[in-house]
Design an enzyme around this catalytic site. Structure first.
Site: not given
Length: 388
Positions: A90, A187, A219, A226, A236, A161, A164, A190
């Site tokens: 993909f 996703q 951060r 900051y 996140r 990767d 899968h 999956k």
């Protein structure tokens, strides 16, 4: 196989969920804190996911593409560098590198397992190579023995990767036990899912801490002024997503057990159909999650393959054409493309070319069906193949 009007039975639905997901969502809701800095679901999921995969650390992120991008950034991938990727995957595998300003270098795959070819990887390494990205295609592990030696000799890190490959293992070692970073996707299609989501596993704390900073806009956790220490973005995961994934992880092993039982039955039946070649398996891949039930029709050609997929869908099978070679998509050439033409890349990747033209896969929920349904799948394929 006499009934030419046969249609597929109803396979198990996907995604699967029950009261465990409902309880998790309520638990996350009742916290009153719905992002990871105030809640506990993401932290708990990361610990559970890391332990399940034999990793020292796991970081939950927004999706699988971001997982790859973040992992590559931690490895120093950026302008002036190259990342070796399989040509058959993909396109997120290459785009994650390209969005960081790196050049994605496609190489050929093995025609038996559909995973990256170690010899092709070794031939593609240059002084600019910053990472090698094997993709554990359809849940089958890449040859980590050969790739590990190549990476060590070249001084180039591997990044797995594993979009899968939830719950898989190679020679008794799980994804997190190979000494390299790995990226996962959650996703909707999956093997475990919350609609979207991703995770990165790390073998050491230093990489994890750098990734944590970068996934939270640079951060630190305790910052009140900051003072962003690195570049980054907001990758996140939220508490609701994590609560669903905790439930999904709890049933993953049992689902893999079922698929491991069904695939040998289906593969044997498919192999008996003239012109059909199921995906093979290296015996060192001792646990395969079977994200796809994949097979080839060598020489059939892309046009007839596509017509066959359409016909299988009409008969009730959740069928898909195999991935297009990444270098045959316009998006691959927008940025970070190698100094080569499509024809030159195709000449280097004959197995990628073949799979792109004659490969088909069935959704993994078919392998959660009964053994009798495996016979029906093969019967429908044989009948349809004869008529297309």
């Amino acid at each position: 196989m006499s009934d030419s009007r046969r249609t597929a039975p109803e396979f198990p639905a996907w995604p699967q969920f029950d009261d465990a997901e409902r309880a998790g969502l309520i638990r996350a809701l009742d916290q009153g804190q719905w992002w990871r800095m105030g809640g506990t679901e993401v932290d708990s999921f990361e610990r559970e996911f890391a332990e399940y995969h034999g990793a020292a650390h796991a970081l939950a992120v927004t999706n699988g593409t971001h997982a790859l991008e973040l992992a590559l950034q931690v490895l120093g991938v950026g302008p002036g560098t190259e990342v070796i990727v399989p040509g058959f995957t993909f396109i997120s595998s290459s785009q994650a590198a390209q969005r960081l300003g790196a050049v994605a270098v496609p190489v050929d795959v093995d025609l038996e397992t559909y995973c990256i070819d170690p010899a092709a990887v070794e031939a593609a390494i240059t002084p600019r190579t910053r990472a090698i990205m094997p993709v554990h295609m359809a849940g089958h592990f890449s040859d980590m023995d050969a790739l590990g030696k190549i990476a060590a000799n070249a001084g180039v890190p591997l990044i797995q990767d594993a979009a899968h490959a939830h719950g898989t293992s190679w020679a008794g070692r799980r994804v997190g036990e190979h000494g390299s970073i790995a990226a996962f996707s959650f996703q909707n299609g999956k093997l475990m899912t919350a609609g979207e989501g991703g995770a990165v596993t790390f073998p050491d704390a230093e990489q994890y801490e750098q990734a944590f900073l970068r996934h939270s806009c640079g951060r630190p956790r305790t910052d009140r002024r900051y003072l962003h220490q690195t570049s980054g973005s907001n990758f996140r995961m939220n508490e609701f997503t994590a609560s669903v994934l905790r439930a999904q992880l709890a049933r993953l092993g049992g689902q893999i057990d079922t698929r491991e039982q069904r695939w040998p039955v289906l593969a044997e039946l498919l192999a008996q159909i003239p012109g059909v070649v199921p995906q093979g398996r290296d015996p060192r891949c001792d646990r395969n999650s079977h994200y796809m039930a994949m097979f080839r029709l060598p020489g059939v050609g892309e046009e007839r393959r596509n017509a066959l997929v359409d016909a299988l869908i009409e008969r009730g099978l959740p069928a898909f054409a195999a991935f297009r070679a990444i270098y045959r998509s316009d998006g691959f050439w927008e940025t970070g493309a190698p100094d080569a033409t499509v024809d030159q890349l195709a000449a280097r990747c004959p197995n990628v070319e073949a799979l792109s033209a004659d490969g088909i896969w069935l959704h993994h929920r078919t392998l959660l069906g009964t053994e009798a349904q495996m016979h029906t799948i093969a019967e429908i394929l044989a009948e349809t193949l004869a008529g297309v």
